[in-house]
Design an enzyme around this catalytic site. Sequence first.
Site, PDB file in Angstrom:
ATOM      1  CG  HIS A 116       0.644   7.132   4.028  1.00  0.00           C
ATOM      2  ND1 HIS A 116       1.067   6.295   3.030  1.00  0.00           N
ATOM      3  CD2 HIS A 116      -0.600   6.726   4.361  1.00  0.00           C
ATOM      4  CE1 HIS A 116       0.111   5.430   2.763  1.00  0.00           C
ATOM      5  NE2 HIS A 116      -0.922   5.662   3.558  1.00  0.00           N
TER       6      HIS A 116
ATOM      7  CG  ASP B 246     -20.634  15.232 -25.040  1.00  0.00           C
ATOM      8  OD1 ASP B 246     -21.572  14.470 -24.739  1.00  0.00           O
ATOM      9  OD2 ASP B 246     -20.393  16.285 -24.447  1.00  0.00           O
TER      10      ASP B 246
ATOM     11  CD  GLU C 191      -3.800   6.308  11.668  1.00  0.00           C
ATOM     12  OE1 GLU C 191      -3.508   6.281  10.454  1.00  0.00           O
ATOM     13  OE2 GLU C 191      -4.943   6.158  12.098  1.00  0.00           O
ATOM     14  CG  ASP C 192      -1.417   1.983  10.877  1.00  0.00           C
ATOM     15  OD1 ASP C 192      -2.275   2.562  11.563  1.00  0.00           O
ATOM     16  OD2 ASP C 192      -1.519   1.788   9.664  1.00  0.00           O
TER      17      ASP C 192
ATOM     18  CG  ASP D 107      -3.864   6.892   2.170  1.00  0.00           C
ATOM     19  OD1 ASP D 107      -3.657   5.702   1.903  1.00  0.00           O
ATOM     20  OD2 ASP D 107      -4.288   7.293   3.272  1.00  0.00           O
TER      21      ASP D 107
ATOM     22  CG  HIS E 125      -1.696   1.262   1.416  1.00  0.00           C
ATOM     23  ND1 HIS E 125      -2.552   1.851   0.511  1.00  0.00           N
ATOM     24  CD2 HIS E 125      -1.647   2.114   2.473  1.00  0.00           C
ATOM     25  CE1 HIS E 125      -2.998   2.994   1.005  1.00  0.00           C
ATOM     26  NE2 HIS E 125      -2.467   3.183   2.189  1.00  0.00           N
TER      27      HIS E 125
HETATM   28 MN    MN Z   1      -2.879   4.682   3.871  1.00  0.00          MN
END
Ligand code: MN
Length: 731
Positions: free
Chosen positions: A89, A275, A93-94, A155, A64
């Site tokens: 990223h 279109d 947090e994790d 993300d 990811h």
């Molecule tokens: Mn993520």
Amino acid sequence: MKHALIIDTEAEKKEILNRYKSLLRACKSTLQKGDKKEIRKAFELAVECHKDMRRKSGEPYIYHPIAVAQIAAEEIGLGTTSIVCALLHDVVEDTDITLEDIEREFGKKTAKIIDGLTKIAGVFDTNSSLQAENFRKMLLTLADDVRVIIIKLADRLHNMRTMDFMPGHKQLKIASETIYLYAPLAHRLGLYAIKSELEDLSMKYLEPETYKLIANNLNEKKAERTLFVKDFISPINEILKEQGLSASVFGRPKSIHSIWNKMKSKNIPFEEVYDLFAIRVVLDSHSDQEKADCWKAYSIVTDLYRPNPDRLRDWISSPKGNGYESLHTTVMGPRGQWVEVQIRTQRMNEIAEKGFAAHWKYKESNNDNGLDLWIQNVREMLSNPESNALDFLDDFKMNLFSDEIFIFTPKGALLQLPLGATALDFAFEIHTDVGAKCIGAKVNQKLVPLATKLQNGDQVEIITSSKQAPKEDWLNIVVTSKAKSKIKSSLKEEKRKIAEIGKEILERKLKSLKITYNTENLEKIAYYFKLQATQDLFVAVANAKIELKDLKEFLNDENALDTNNPKIQEEFVAQKSKSGEKDVLLIGEDMQLIDYNLAKCCNPIPGDDVFGFTTINDGIKIHRTNCPNATQLMANYGYRMVKAKWNSDQQLTFLTNLHIIGIDAVGLINNITQVISNDFKVNMRSITVETEDGIFDGMISIYIKDTNHLENLIKNLLEVNGVTSVTRYDG
Ligand code: MN
């Protein structure tokens, strides 16, 4: 049937390395000395941190962040700092890694962006006001570093691309958020390709049937279309070459979502959407030849095919706020059908596809003011302490979708305003003082009133006078939130100043009459003179509308000071109703002069029977006559009631809540919001939905015009398949 997962760790390790190599290839063009080492370090840290984690699909989690970094590099064109941040990223947090660790290893800038990304991770919670507040925080980070938002979009895009493994209800929630906030945000940042993909992916989950139908239809006609495009572009290519212009000309399919929008807005079946694609001419131009080349190409195209004179859009002379530049025209094709042709240079094309990031690359060009201006506006709105988070979200969304006009100053500078803006808006846009002192304007050298609506391309000169001050009716003239809030605060300030003077005068006068100066007596005097609040009393005294002789009169009325006397109360009410219209508070007018609010306990909307109730500290509150609190108020404080009615010419909207129950079905939320937003053009403030055992239970807050409007909306919502009951509820 259970699905067995067989993991071959060796093969996975190989695959992780392959993906990493592909990422490096994607950022090759921006790599400078030392960058590769930074990226490698971030990659290794991310691999280590996520080593025991897996995605819902069973894949290693590290796929990811690598994919997000790949999107950032390849599809948006971001540089090394962003690649590093994208890789990391999710680690703060994790995992156990802290921001201090990141700062030590990668520096302040990276730590700050990751901090932003971690903070906005919980942006969308179920609680609606929390959600708005978090969204506001997310936009605040724009002020720090817009890369936080862009990486967040990358993300989200990867999560949307890989959403098949999520449970159904989560898919719906994520897809709804994406269409509601992320896609408009991508649009505003000029990331067209990402915006289109987000819209298509949302639709795939929110309206799977329609999505499949359109996708299949598109596929069936593909061969036919390819042939048509080939025939259409070959003469263009030929003449471009003859005239020495190097360009690539190709057909671009429109997104499924935009085709669906067209079907809905024109109410036509797929077969009648003409279109399904646009022709794009991308010129390989020298930077000082861009505009001339584009018009040359325009001339070539329109010599070959007859243009629709109403459909020429020149976003080269005046680029859109998000930086988009292009010439659009619609021409009649050889088989008698309209075809949209977009003409732009390679630089413009890159900005159109990759948006903001491409601006940095072409910084020396002079067209990146739009986005800076927008960020500056967002920052201004956010720094206004009076704006609450939900109002802000509404304003923000309105700004996202509203069209823009461009207005010239006398010196030829270009200012950007929303469609419908007036000369007065323009004055406030120049400067608060210019707005406050504005008495008129010259539009294209012609003298016009303040309320004149401006047209795209107008040149406007503001005429000021030192004697001018903001008036209450100016609020009906302006449309920008900036002008509105400046006028409001100036009016409040003015009234406060006058009241201050009146208060001193009154204090002296009461002393001479030997009346004690206290809240109770002030209120009695205010009621006696039929004023709504003590501040109005001060103002009346300051303006000499109430003088010593009037106060003597009050004093001589022996019962006046005794509001508990039932006779006085009766008289007071009788007097009020006798004087008719004048004593009726017109809701929607006088909003700034008289301090009144709509009661939160019953949320009245126009059409409801209402009354005003004078509170001690909070001005007048408007309640519905059938409000649960009404009987008690009327019974105990009858003399404090003020007649109120709705001013029917007002174009205001009022907050009300609906409780919707139904049988949960695919696309139900979307069908409901479709009725609310598209059919009724009603603004939604929040929506909370719970689904249990197939029963759908939703609370929706909306801005509604009046009871008729509401009744019609309820009737239409009841017609949505699956909906069983719709009721208005309070609080
Ligand atoms: Mn993520």
